[in-house]
Design a protein around this motif. Structure first.
Motif, PDB file in Angstrom:
ATOM      1  N   SER A   4      55.379  56.592  89.122  1.00  0.00           N
ATOM      2  CA  SER A   4      55.260  55.153  89.384  1.00  0.00           C
ATOM      3  C   SER A   4      53.799  54.746  89.561  1.00  0.00           C
ATOM      4  CB  SER A   4      56.081  54.756  90.607  1.00  0.00           C
ATOM      5  OG  SER A   4      55.618  55.455  91.748  1.00  0.00           O
ATOM      6  N   ALA A   5      52.996  55.625  90.195  1.00  0.00           N
ATOM      7  CA  ALA A   5      51.568  55.321  90.341  1.00  0.00           C
ATOM      8  C   ALA A   5      50.893  55.298  88.982  1.00  0.00           C
ATOM      9  CB  ALA A   5      50.898  56.349  91.253  1.00  0.00           C
ATOM     10  N   ILE A   6      51.298  56.204  88.129  1.00  0.00           N
ATOM     11  CA  ILE A   6      50.742  56.227  86.777  1.00  0.00           C
ATOM     12  C   ILE A   6      51.150  54.956  86.045  1.00  0.00           C
ATOM     13  CG2 ILE A   6      50.858  57.400  84.547  1.00  0.00           C
ATOM     14  CD1 ILE A   6      51.187  60.017  86.141  1.00  0.00           C
ATOM     15  N   ALA A   7      52.415  54.564  86.182  1.00  0.00           N
ATOM     16  CA  ALA A   7      52.898  53.358  85.505  1.00  0.00           C
ATOM     17  C   ALA A   7      52.142  52.129  85.991  1.00  0.00           C
ATOM     18  CB  ALA A   7      54.400  53.188  85.734  1.00  0.00           C
ATOM     19  N   THR A   8      51.861  52.038  87.287  1.00  0.00           N
ATOM     20  CA  THR A   8      51.107  50.903  87.814  1.00  0.00           C
ATOM     21  C   THR A   8      49.721  50.861  87.189  1.00  0.00           C
ATOM     22  OG1 THR A   8      52.306  51.091  89.879  1.00  0.00           O
ATOM     23  CG2 THR A   8      50.282  49.804  89.923  1.00  0.00           C
ATOM     24  N   GLY A   9      49.074  52.022  87.112  1.00  0.00           N
ATOM     25  CA  GLY A   9      47.761  52.095  86.471  1.00  0.00           C
ATOM     26  C   GLY A   9      47.830  51.705  85.016  1.00  0.00           C
ATOM     27  N   GLU A  10      48.925  52.078  84.346  1.00  0.00           N
ATOM     28  CA  GLU A  10      49.088  51.743  82.943  1.00  0.00           C
ATOM     29  C   GLU A  10      49.218  50.231  82.761  1.00  0.00           C
ATOM     30  OE1 GLU A  10      52.515  53.997  82.047  1.00  0.00           O
ATOM     31  OE2 GLU A  10      51.420  55.857  81.844  1.00  0.00           O
ATOM     32  N   ILE A  11      49.952  49.592  83.666  1.00  0.00           N
ATOM     33  CA  ILE A  11      50.120  48.141  83.562  1.00  0.00           C
ATOM     34  C   ILE A  11      48.767  47.459  83.713  1.00  0.00           C
ATOM     35  CG2 ILE A  11      51.117  46.120  84.700  1.00  0.00           C
ATOM     36  CD1 ILE A  11      53.561  47.957  85.330  1.00  0.00           C
ATOM     37  N   GLU A  12      47.989  47.890  84.700  1.00  0.00           N
ATOM     38  CA  GLU A  12      46.656  47.313  84.887  1.00  0.00           C
ATOM     39  C   GLU A  12      45.795  47.560  83.661  1.00  0.00           C
ATOM     40  OE1 GLU A  12      45.205  48.967  88.524  1.00  0.00           O
ATOM     41  OE2 GLU A  12      46.815  48.066  89.690  1.00  0.00           O
ATOM     42  N   GLU A  13      45.862  48.776  83.110  1.00  0.00           N
ATOM     43  CA  GLU A  13      45.066  49.113  81.935  1.00  0.00           C
ATOM     44  C   GLU A  13      45.520  48.288  80.726  1.00  0.00           C
ATOM     45  OE1 GLU A  13      42.328  50.929  79.394  1.00  0.00           O
ATOM     46  OE2 GLU A  13      42.403  50.991  81.572  1.00  0.00           O
ATOM     47  N   SER A  14      46.838  48.076  80.607  1.00  0.00           N
ATOM     48  CA  SER A  14      47.348  47.362  79.430  1.00  0.00           C
ATOM     49  C   SER A  14      46.843  45.927  79.372  1.00  0.00           C
ATOM     50  CB  SER A  14      48.878  47.392  79.404  1.00  0.00           C
ATOM     51  OG  SER A  14      49.411  46.599  80.446  1.00  0.00           O
ATOM     52  N   ARG A  15      46.478  45.359  80.503  1.00  0.00           N
ATOM     53  CA  ARG A  15      45.949  43.994  80.505  1.00  0.00           C
ATOM     54  C   ARG A  15      44.564  43.932  79.847  1.00  0.00           C
ATOM     55  NH1 ARG A  15      47.850  43.465  86.501  1.00  0.00           N
ATOM     56  NH2 ARG A  15      50.014  42.936  86.137  1.00  0.00           N
ATOM     57  N   ARG A  16      43.908  45.078  79.750  1.00  0.00           N
ATOM     58  CA  ARG A  16      42.567  45.101  79.155  1.00  0.00           C
ATOM     59  C   ARG A  16      42.587  45.501  77.678  1.00  0.00           C
ATOM     60  NH1 ARG A  16      41.075  47.752  84.442  1.00  0.00           N
ATOM     61  NH2 ARG A  16      41.672  49.659  83.417  1.00  0.00           N
ATOM     62  N   TRP A  17      43.753  45.743  77.127  1.00  0.00           N
ATOM     63  CA  TRP A  17      43.830  46.161  75.730  1.00  0.00           C
ATOM     64  C   TRP A  17      43.640  44.962  74.815  1.00  0.00           C
ATOM     65  CZ3 TRP A  17      43.193  51.030  75.253  1.00  0.00           C
ATOM     66  CH2 TRP A  17      43.788  51.942  76.094  1.00  0.00           C
ATOM     67  N   PRO A  18      43.069  45.202  73.630  1.00  0.00           N
ATOM     68  CA  PRO A  18      42.941  44.098  72.661  1.00  0.00           C
ATOM     69  C   PRO A  18      44.325  43.668  72.168  1.00  0.00           C
ATOM     70  CG  PRO A  18      42.222  46.177  71.691  1.00  0.00           C
ATOM     71  CD  PRO A  18      42.497  46.449  73.145  1.00  0.00           C
ATOM     72  N   ALA A  19      44.416  42.452  71.733  1.00  0.00           N
ATOM     73  CA  ALA A  19      45.695  41.894  71.277  1.00  0.00           C
ATOM     74  C   ALA A  19      46.255  42.675  70.083  1.00  0.00           C
ATOM     75  CB  ALA A  19      45.525  40.425  70.913  1.00  0.00           C
ATOM     76  N   ASP A  20      45.375  43.214  69.257  1.00  0.00           N
ATOM     77  CA  ASP A  20      45.820  43.939  68.056  1.00  0.00           C
ATOM     78  C   ASP A  20      45.854  45.450  68.275  1.00  0.00           C
ATOM     79  OD1 ASP A  20      43.073  44.243  68.238  1.00  0.00           O
ATOM     80  OD2 ASP A  20      42.733  44.020  66.084  1.00  0.00           O
ATOM     81  N   LEU A  21      46.094  45.869  69.506  1.00  0.00           N
ATOM     82  CA  LEU A  21      46.088  47.294  69.869  1.00  0.00           C
ATOM     83  C   LEU A  21      46.974  48.132  68.949  1.00  0.00           C
ATOM     84  CD1 LEU A  21      45.583  49.719  71.832  1.00  0.00           C
ATOM     85  CD2 LEU A  21      47.596  48.929  73.071  1.00  0.00           C
ATOM     86  N   LEU A  22      48.213  47.734  68.791  1.00  0.00           N
ATOM     87  CA  LEU A  22      49.158  48.545  68.030  1.00  0.00           C
ATOM     88  C   LEU A  22      48.757  48.651  66.561  1.00  0.00           C
ATOM     89  CD1 LEU A  22      52.373  47.210  69.752  1.00  0.00           C
ATOM     90  CD2 LEU A  22      51.246  49.414  70.128  1.00  0.00           C
ATOM     91  N   GLN A  23      48.259  47.560  65.996  1.00  0.00           N
ATOM     92  CA  GLN A  23      47.805  47.609  64.601  1.00  0.00           C
ATOM     93  C   GLN A  23      46.590  48.520  64.476  1.00  0.00           C
ATOM     94  OE1 GLN A  23      49.403  46.399  61.848  1.00  0.00           O
ATOM     95  NE2 GLN A  23      47.897  47.716  60.855  1.00  0.00           N
ATOM     96  N   ARG A  24      45.682  48.443  65.445  1.00  0.00           N
ATOM     97  CA  ARG A  24      44.484  49.293  65.400  1.00  0.00           C
ATOM     98  C   ARG A  24      44.859  50.765  65.563  1.00  0.00           C
ATOM     99  NH1 ARG A  24      39.923  46.442  69.016  1.00  0.00           N
ATOM    100  NH2 ARG A  24      38.773  48.328  68.410  1.00  0.00           N
ATOM    101  N   LEU A  25      45.900  51.053  66.344  1.00  0.00           N
ATOM    102  CA  LEU A  25      46.385  52.433  66.445  1.00  0.00           C
ATOM    103  C   LEU A  25      46.926  52.884  65.093  1.00  0.00           C
ATOM    104  CD1 LEU A  25      48.193  52.382  69.905  1.00  0.00           C
ATOM    105  CD2 LEU A  25      46.145  53.699  69.318  1.00  0.00           C
ATOM    106  N   ALA A  26      47.721  52.031  64.459  1.00  0.00           N
ATOM    107  CA  ALA A  26      48.280  52.366  63.148  1.00  0.00           C
ATOM    108  C   ALA A  26      47.183  52.540  62.106  1.00  0.00           C
ATOM    109  CB  ALA A  26      49.262  51.282  62.704  1.00  0.00           C
TER     110      ALA A  26
END
Length: 191
Positions: A4-26
């Motif tokens: 759960s602590a990891i998930a909380t950190g992930e949520i905070e981190e996800s707010r800083r991701w670019p809008a096209d994150l998934l496309q850039r990963l692909a």
């Protein structure tokens, strides 16, 4: 660190991701991949720990998760779902690894063949030599890379050590190992 602590950190981190994150990963954007791997690796390791995976299984699990992400990044609808998707994928891949292990028999666990009634020590030594020769013959049928990986694994090295020693990509060790073991399984019963 808890899941759960990891998930909380992930949520905070996800707010800083670019809008096209998934496309850039692909699109295999190296900078984004580095950030995602650094950010979410603890989540994958937490799943591996929950499943009590061995170090080599944890490494296989991580490789499978990142490969699945590469193959499916554009199928994920929202980047905010990425932490959950990675966690679920890691859990499923970990369970698959555990089921695969149940089908494998460790060489240490194979019972010795029963002695023949009245069999002499000479007969036992001949049988042992024959089994050893069959094993060497089967290993000789492997590709040179597969032979190197099998030999190095017998020395109980980590994947990182194997990659450095053999000069191959870390991600190719697990699949090479699996192909070698599959070929040995097929060759040995006939030997």
């Amino acid at each position: 660190m808890t899941t759960s602590a990891i998930a909380t950190g992930e949520i905070e981190e996800s707010r800083r991701w670019p809008a096209d994150l998934l496309q850039r990963l692909a699109d295999r954007d190296a900078e984004i991949w580095d950030r995602v791997v650094r950010s979410y690796r603890p989540c994958i390791y937490a799943r591996a720990a929950q499943l009590r995976l061995r170090p080599w299984q944890r490494q296989d699990l991580e490789q499978r998760v990142w490969l699945a992400l590469l193959e499916n990044a554009t199928k994920i609808r929202d980047a905010a779902c990425l932490p959950g998707w990675l966690s679920t994928t890691a859990h499923r891949a970990g369970m698959a690894l555990l089921q695969q292990e149940c089908r494998e028999i460790s060489v240490d666990d194979v019972p010795a063949p029963p002695d023949r009634a009245g069999g002499s020590s000479v007969e036992r030594e001949i049988l042992r030599s024959e089994r050893l020769r069959n094993l060497h013959d089967a290993i000789a049928q492997l590709s040179p890379r597969q032979r190197e990986v099998v030999a190095a694994l017998l020395q109980d090295l980590s994947y990182e050590q194997l990659a450095a020693r053999l000069g191959i990509a870390l991600g190719s060790i697990g699949p090479t190992r699996q192909r070698a073991l599959n070929r040995l399984r097929v060759a040995l019963p006939a030997a």
